[in-house]
Structure formats: C-alpha cells, structure tokens
Design a protein around this motif. Structure first.
Motif, short mmCIF file in Angstrom:
data_model
loop_
_atom_site.label_atom_id
_atom_site.label_comp_id
_atom_site.label_asym_id
_atom_site.label_seq_id
_atom_site.Cartn_x
_atom_site.Cartn_y
_atom_site.Cartn_z
N ASP A 64 -40.01 -41.96 -81.49
CA ASP A 64 -39.28 -42.65 -81.18
C ASP A 64 -38.75 -40.83 -80.04
N ALA A 65 -38.11 -40.26 -80.90
CA ALA A 65 -37.37 -39.24 -80.28
C ALA A 65 -38.64 -38.53 -79.94
N PHE A 66 -39.29 -37.94 -80.29
CA PHE A 66 -40.42 -36.88 -79.92
C PHE A 66 -41.65 -37.66 -78.74
N THR A 67 -41.51 -38.99 -78.88
CA THR A 67 -42.83 -40.10 -78.26
C THR A 67 -42.63 -39.14 -76.53
N GLY A 68 -43.49 -39.07 -75.48
CA GLY A 68 -43.60 -37.88 -74.74
C GLY A 68 -42.81 -36.97 -74.13
N ARG A 69 -42.54 -36.14 -75.83
CA ARG A 69 -41.41 -34.99 -75.38
C ARG A 69 -42.36 -34.10 -75.78
N GLY A 70 -43.92 -34.48 -76.31
CA GLY A 70 -44.57 -32.75 -75.98
C GLY A 70 -45.36 -33.19 -77.66
N VAL A 71 -44.60 -34.12 -78.87
CA VAL A 71 -45.57 -33.96 -80.14
C VAL A 71 -46.61 -35.43 -79.77
N GLU A 72 -47.69 -35.27 -80.63
CA GLU A 72 -48.57 -36.02 -80.52
C GLU A 72 -48.71 -36.80 -81.86
N PHE A 73 -48.50 -38.41 -82.02
CA PHE A 73 -48.55 -39.34 -83.29
C PHE A 73 -50.03 -39.04 -83.25
N VAL A 74 -50.61 -38.72 -84.25
CA VAL A 74 -51.54 -39.29 -84.74
C VAL A 74 -52.17 -39.90 -86.17
N LYS A 75 -52.93 -40.38 -86.54
CA LYS A 75 -53.63 -40.82 -88.00
C LYS A 75 -54.78 -39.83 -87.86
N VAL A 76 -54.31 -39.32 -89.22
CA VAL A 76 -55.49 -37.81 -89.82
C VAL A 76 -55.88 -38.51 -91.02
N ALA A 77 -57.58 -38.54 -90.95
CA ALA A 77 -58.46 -39.17 -92.11
C ALA A 77 -58.17 -38.36 -92.91
#
Length: 404
Positions: free
Chosen positions: A263-276
C-alpha cells in the motif's frame, strides 16, 4: 486479465540494477578482512626482498667444504634483522638465523643439525650444494607483480601478502548500507511473552545477518507499524540520519488486506509482481523518489520465502556491487537421491542436504515456506527448472552450496 509472472532471471536483473558498484575507500590492511579489493595490489618490494637463510645454521662458501667434515672459524653472528651484515671471507663461516640476510660471498647455508653448533669454531659434517637452504630475493614475488587482483576477497593469507609487500592500506569497495525492516502487527521481540495471535519476529534478524554475510552493512529497523503514513514517516525520519543504499523489507506484499508495504509503495516507484518461483512468488522492486531515490526490494513475509528470495535476488546484487567476480553461490551438480514432483511454470528452490561422499542430495523438510527449522539445517538449495514437473531419483540437479 492478470499479467504473466515475471521470470526469476528478469527479476534478478531488476534487483541488480538498483545497486551500482560501491565507491572505493582505503582501509587499514589489518581491518580489511572480508572486504573486496577495488583495484590491483602491486608489490612495492620483492618477496623475499633480499637473499636470506631458510635455516638456523651457518652461512658458507660451498667450495670451502669440499673436504667435509671440516672445522672453520666463525667470523660473525647474523641474527634476523641485522642490517650491517659483513661479507663472508674465504675459509670462514658466519653463524646465521632463519630469515637473516645472506652475507655477500656466501652461497649456501649449513643447518645447525649438520654441525657441532660451535660459536668460535664449528665442525661441519656435510658439504652442502651451492644454493642449499637459501631463499633467493624475488623467488616468491617480484617488485611490480600484481599480487592480488581487483575483486579478490581479503582473507587472512591475502591480508598477509598485502602487508608483506608494504601496503598500510588497501582500496576496497565500501560495504552497501542496507536498511532491513519487517512489518506485521503480529510480530513481537524475542523474549517477550506471546499473546494469542502473536509470533516472534525472525525475518529482520535473519535478513540482517544475511546482508552481513554477503558483505553488506545492515541496520535493523524493527516493528514498523501497519499504517501507511506512519510507515512512510518512520522511513523518512530514518533517512534524515544518513543515506542507505538499499531498503529491504519482508512481509506486507501479498494480495490480502493490511499489506502496508504494498500500500505504501504502490504508485511511488516500486513495481509489485508475481515471480515464477516457489517459494517466494510475490516480490517487489524499484526506487522511491520521496525516499531520496532509495532502491527498495520487498520480499514475502513467510520466513523461508524471505530467505530464499534473498539468496536468489539480493545476495548476488550486493556481491556484484562489492565487485565480487563471482557473485553467485558456488554451484555443483548433485544426484537426486529420491523422486520429486514440481509445479509447472515455476522454478523451485528446494532445501536439501548433500552427501559429499556419494554426491547425492535429498530434501530437508519440504517445499512449504514456513519450515524455518528445516531451512536452518539445510546445506544447499536445489533448483528445479520451470519446465520440469517430474524429477526421478538419480537425476542430475543444480545445487547451490549455502556455506560457500
């Protein structure tokens, strides 16, 4: 529609890009253990720097002893460190200690065991060959030789040779400064009585130790609140005390509620992904401008997922920034001692124990991401590729050694 998972190799590259090569600093050679050389160390002197004795005994002219046994006068005494060594005259010997400079005119050393040990006159039983028991100047290292190339990790022998060629300091890469924090209202400090629903916080100490083991400098920021504004405020407050090279978090990155890191870093430069991969699917990485552009890597909260993710993504990035020529863990090929199955489309990192005699590896614990006790006993990570679902007993498997 959900996006495809990011590959392990793609995410490794993203994390690696967050850490540039660390700047160079000179540190006293005696304090450089474990550091990585940033430039070649060139010998300012030869090793040995002068011809010297390899034994306690007598410096001689080999030709004078052709008729051994012989008895000759002892003309001088040469302890190690004597700087005014007189030349050796024909028909005489000098008593000499190990490491002492060989006198001009001498071409061999007779060990004291081959003599009667006399101080004024000495009886020598055996005739030495020319050059016997003499260490020649430069036979180990010549002045101007590169004795340690850039990228060398400085252990005890490397520190010894750097000191021996005259280095008071050595140029090394500065240790990356890593701020480690864990989130979760359920976390309490070890030693505190647990209330229902609480657990002891382990990821922070574990990751801080992993950072130090990789060569970084870790600072542990514990018990950051599960509130976005308080979370960001705590980080801003910490950064006023000085910059860090990387912010490393664990927890708060999944798809559920109360995921404060996400919540804190979304839209602030951190990309959240699922890694295989398994364990460790949910990951995040990027730079946060309002935190002075600090690189951020977010790891999942389950302890095994967190540690495996560190091994796969963060450790090699830290070591590359330090200038290690081989930033990855040592990798060997082992033979699987049992049958495994693996989910399709995900690279598995299974914890195992390796039989060094037979070269076989077996799983320890299981693939679940909460088995911290099994992780603590593991000697290696065994890699199962994304396209492999059946791994028969006897299969050759890629194995990362965790103590290398």
């Amino acid at each position: 529609m959900a996006s495809s998972p990011r590959s392990v190799d793609e995410h490794r590259a993203v994390v690696a890009a967050l850490l540039a090569p660390m700047p160079v600093e000179d540190v006293p050679v005696a304090q450089a253990r474990g550091r990585v050389l940033a430039a070649d160390v060139v010998a300012g002197v030869a090793l040995p720097s002068f011809d010297n004795s390899a034994m306690d005994g007598y410096a001689v002219r080999a030709a004078d002893l052709a008729g051994a046994p012989v008895e000759l006068p002892v003309a001088a005494d040469i302890p190690a460190g004597r700087t005014d060594v007189p030349p050796l005259q024909a028909g005489t010997v000098h008593r000499i200690m190990t490491g002492a400079a060989l006198p001009a005119g001498a071409d061999a050393v007779v060990p004291v065991e081959d003599t009667d040990g006399g101080l004024e006159r000495v009886r020598i039983e055996k005739a030495p060959a020319p050059g016997a028991h003499v260490r020649r100047a430069g036979e180990d290292v010549r002045a101007g030789d590169v004795v340690l190339p850039a990228g060398t990790v400085l252990g005890a022998p490397q520190i010894g040779v750097a000191a021996a060629v005259g280095c008071a300091t050595v140029p090394v890469r500065r240790r990356p400064r890593v701020l480690v924090l864990s989130t979760g209202s359920e976390l309490v400090a070890p030693g505190t009585p647990l209330r229902p629903g609480q657990i002891y916080e382990s990821n922070g100490p574990m990751l801080a130790a992993a950072v130090e083991d990789a060569g970084g400098s870790a600072e542990l920021l514990r018990f950051v609140p599960d509130d976005v504004e308080e979370f960001l405020g705590r980080l801003r407050e910490r950064l006023t005390d000085g910059p860090v090279d990387l912010l490393l978090t664990s927890g708060g990155v999944s798809a559920g509620a109360y995921e404060v890191v996400k919540d804190a870093f979304t839209g602030r430069g951190v990309e959240f992904v699922k890694v295989a991969m398994q364990p460790g699917g949910p990951q995040g990485a990027g730079r946060v401008a309002e935190l002075e552009g600090t690189g951020v890597v977010t790891l999942p909260g389950n302890p095994v997922s967190s540690h495996v993710s560190f091994e796969v993504f963060v450790r090699p990035a830290l070591r590359a920034a330090l200038g290690h020529p081989h930033p990855d863990r040592p990798i060997v090929t082992a033979t699987l001692g049992e049958r495994w199955t693996s989910p399709p489309g995900r690279r598995q990192f299974r914890r195992g124990v390796l039989d060094a005699v037979t070269g076989t590896v077996r799983e320890l614990g299981g693939p679940a991401s909460h088995l911290l006790g099994a992780l603590a006993r593991a000697e290696c990570l065994v890699v199962v590729p994304e396209d492999v679902t059946e791994v028969p007993e006897g299969t050759a498997v890629e194995t990362w050694l965790l103590d290398g």
